[in-house]
Scaffold this motif. Sequence first.
Motif, short mmCIF file in Angstrom:
data_model
loop_
_atom_site.label_atom_id
_atom_site.label_comp_id
_atom_site.label_asym_id
_atom_site.label_seq_id
_atom_site.Cartn_x
_atom_site.Cartn_y
_atom_site.Cartn_z
N ALA A 286 67.40 57.68 71.63
CA ALA A 286 68.74 58.21 71.87
C ALA A 286 69.65 57.13 72.46
O ALA A 286 70.83 57.06 72.13
N ALA A 287 69.10 56.28 73.31
CA ALA A 287 69.89 55.18 73.87
C ALA A 287 70.32 54.22 72.78
O ALA A 287 71.47 53.76 72.75
N GLY A 294 70.98 63.73 73.11
CA GLY A 294 69.58 63.37 72.90
C GLY A 294 69.00 62.71 74.13
O GLY A 294 67.87 63.00 74.55
N LEU A 295 69.76 61.82 74.72
CA LEU A 295 69.30 61.05 75.88
C LEU A 295 68.99 61.93 77.07
O LEU A 295 67.88 61.89 77.63
N LEU A 296 69.95 62.74 77.49
CA LEU A 296 69.80 63.47 78.75
C LEU A 296 68.81 64.62 78.65
O LEU A 296 68.04 64.87 79.59
N ASN A 331 72.57 50.88 78.83
CA ASN A 331 73.29 50.99 80.10
C ASN A 331 74.40 52.04 80.09
O ASN A 331 75.58 51.75 80.34
N PRO A 332 74.06 53.32 79.82
CA PRO A 332 75.08 54.37 79.82
C PRO A 332 75.50 54.75 81.23
O PRO A 332 74.77 54.52 82.20
N ASP A 429 71.33 48.47 72.58
CA ASP A 429 70.03 47.81 72.55
C ASP A 429 69.47 47.64 73.96
O ASP A 429 70.14 47.94 74.96
N HIS A 430 68.25 47.11 74.02
CA HIS A 430 67.56 46.93 75.28
C HIS A 430 68.33 45.99 76.21
O HIS A 430 69.07 45.11 75.76
#
Length: 468
Positions: A286-287, A294-296, A331-332, A429-430
């Motif tokens: 999701a990130a 999706g993320l949370l 980094n959201p 991305d990472h």
Amino acid sequence: MNRRDFFKGGSLAFLGTTLLSPFDSIAAITDAKLNGKGKIAKNIIFLVSDGMSTGTLNMANLMLSKKTGKSSSWISLYEQNKVVRALMDTASASSLVTDSAAASSSWGGGIRVPNGAINVNADGTENTPILQKFKRAGKSVGVVTTVTATHATPAGFSIASKKRSDEPGIAVKYLEIGMDVVMGGGLEHFSPLLRKDKQDLFAVAANKGYTVVNDRKSLMAQDGPKALLGIFNEGALPYSLDRASDSTLIEKMPTLAEMTRQAIKTLSKNKKGFVLQVEAGKVDWAAHANDVGGLLYDQIALDEAIAAVIAFAEKDNDTLVVITTDHGNANPGLFYGPQADANFERIFNFKKTNNWILDGVNKDTSVTAFIEKVEAAQGYAISKEEAGQVLMHYGKLDEKGLYNPRNLPYKDLALLQTKYTSVGWGSMDHSGDYVELAMFGPGSELLKPFVKNTDLHNLMLAATGVLA
């Protein structure tokens, strides 16, 4: 509203120094523990929110606190001072920014390897994964994930492979080394109908004494079999948010917490103890997609698993619990504005992820239909101009990419979505950020405030008194 109510129905349904210097030894640490300075852990449960930037943990806690009046299980452990907390350096042998294969290998093999490899060094030599070490010591071992069971993070604890992409080969290795529990997606790597070599790994597993399950009902009916193989979907399991609003998916797909409880039920029958890795793998996916729903909701799914694990560990008193991530991703964060609170609360009522929206669209979808689809899925109406900006990409879709094989316009939707949610993103991305690490139970006293990812390998061996 209590936490249980929050997770019923629809989208609401779910809501400088290192550990060991070159002069320290695992034996010395173990001796110190045996001399009364600490208790030897019988079990380890290692929970991973794959690709969790600090903002992800933060926003999931804000979401739960705002809706339920209670903090997340993870943050509650901090608030109640129940855990030892640290920052972790996540670099790989080839980069300051790791991928999941190298990251999990750092924990699994105790040595940093190049990105893309699983416990294989640049010179081709292999490092023995930690679950194999624990297996040799007589403990039961297992992995549970929401992505394919053969994906990089579970594999990094379990096997060695030159390429993380060799998931069919990783499936074979799992059965060869005698993993006691394997659960997640990845039907294509086990089924004779989908494997290129036509091997029936389900039959191989059954012949080795595994109980094989393929749906939630069958899994929940198990009362701790000798060994358990649960493969529930082709590819990864669905996002938790999409599952929560689909009765068919609810019936077929277990939650991460349910898989975790069943894994513990099987593994804890071993009197010599067990080691289990639990991964919320779709937090990372999701990130990569800048998909806030999706993320949370998948982060909250991990939080339910954390609650289940801590409940077991508090009763058991012999279990070291490790809670962390392998690296940050994207980094959201929730950003300031006059409507920040109200915008963020829109996410509480999401019924579907961005992935669900975009995957169900094609080049023939009209602007009006797309606006209606977004509003039905997430409760806000975008403009015709915004819809057109997204739809223009459907004329040039391809099938390339690990996390986005159709080249869907995730970034475009996320950018326009910021106006409606006040959530922004740093990348897709990472990151090389230092990450959160928490430990609970016997062995947690060994954790120092700042560690390298490889230090966890030695810490787990020391905590259990197992010598490599």
